[in-house]
Design an enzyme around this catalytic site. Sequence first.
Site, PDB file in Angstrom:
ATOM      1  N   GLU A 111       0.826  -1.211   0.000  1.00 39.46           N
ATOM      2  CA  GLU A 111       0.000   0.000   0.000  1.00 39.46           C
ATOM      3  C   GLU A 111       0.857   1.257   0.000  1.00 39.46           C
ATOM      4  O   GLU A 111       0.478   2.278  -0.597  1.00 39.46           O
ATOM      5  CB  GLU A 111      -0.960  -0.040   1.185  1.00 39.46           C
ATOM      6  CG  GLU A 111      -2.031  -1.115   0.994  1.00 39.46           C
ATOM      7  CD  GLU A 111      -2.913  -1.344   2.198  1.00 39.46           C
ATOM      8  OE1 GLU A 111      -4.138  -1.431   2.016  1.00 39.46           O
ATOM      9  OE2 GLU A 111      -2.369  -1.462   3.318  1.00 39.46           O
ATOM     10  N   GLU A 131      -3.875  -9.671   3.912  1.00 33.58           N
ATOM     11  CA  GLU A 131      -4.653  -9.424   5.130  1.00 33.58           C
ATOM     12  C   GLU A 131      -5.742 -10.469   5.373  1.00 33.58           C
ATOM     13  O   GLU A 131      -5.996 -10.853   6.519  1.00 33.58           O
ATOM     14  CB  GLU A 131      -5.264  -8.021   5.082  1.00 33.58           C
ATOM     15  CG  GLU A 131      -4.318  -6.899   5.490  1.00 33.58           C
ATOM     16  CD  GLU A 131      -3.435  -6.416   4.358  1.00 33.58           C
ATOM     17  OE1 GLU A 131      -2.802  -5.360   4.512  1.00 33.58           O
ATOM     18  OE2 GLU A 131      -3.351  -7.103   3.310  1.00 33.58           O
TER      19      GLU A 131
END
Length: 257
Positions: A111, A131
Site C-alpha cells: 500500500e 490481510e
Amino acid sequence: MSIPPKVLTEQRGHVLVITMNRPEVMNCSDDETADLLCAALDLLDEQDDLFVGVLTGAGGNFSTGGDLKAIRASDGVIKGTPRGDFGIFQRPPDKPLIAAVEGFAVAGGLEACLCCDLIVASSAAQFAVPEVRHNLVAQGGALFRLPTRIPYHLAMEMVLTGEPQGAEAMHRHGLVNRVVEPGQALAEAVHWAEQLLVNGPTALAATKQIVTRARDWTQAEAFVHQKELARQAIDSADRHEGLAAFAEKRTPQWKGR
C-alpha cells in the site's frame, strides 16, 4: 550503544532518500515508524531544494506492512499521523516519489508502494495483499488503488487469495515501471530521480498533483482546478529561469520556488 532511527533520511543533491530502517522485522511499521515517515515526507514537501523523493527499505526488503505484534499489544489501536496510517496512506507527498523495492512489499508495504508515483523493483521482489489470511481487511488503500493500477481480475485475485505476485508479473501488468537485478533497486531509483531533475521542480510537483487529484473531479472542475495547481509553477521563479535558460541556450539552474 545508541539505537538507530526507524526511518533514515539522506539528501543526495536535490533527491531525498527515505529508508524504512527496521530490517530485523522486515521493515514493518509501528507508530514511531509512521511518525518518522510522515516527518520525512513533510521534509520532502517543505524544503525548496528537494525536488524528488525515493522510498526504500533496509536489509533487503521494502516492508511487510504493519507491526502485528505492536498492533496486538495496543489492542488494535493505531495512533495515525497527519498523513494517515503508515505515515503516507491518506496524504502522499506533493512532490514525485519513487519506490525502490527489494524483497517483500506486502500488506501495508504494498500500500505504501501504491502511494508512490514510480516503482523500481528487484526481479526477486514479491508483492502481496495478505490481510484476508489473518481475517483482516486491507485499509491502507490497496482495495481501491490496486484495481486502478492493474487489471480488475488480477487485483481481485491478489486481495481475495493473499497470494504474492512477482516483480515480472507486476511489470507486465503495469504496476512496476522498471525491473532490475537484485540489490540494484535503490541505485536505479536514485538514477531515475536524478534524470527527472532536468525538469522544472515546481512543474513536476504541479503535474503530479493534477494527475493524482483529477480522478475526483468532473471534466468541468478539472479545467478550473488544474489552473489553480499549475499556478505554483507558472508564478514561480523557476518558470522565469526555464525561459531564460532556453533563450540563452544553457542548462537551467532550478531553485524549487
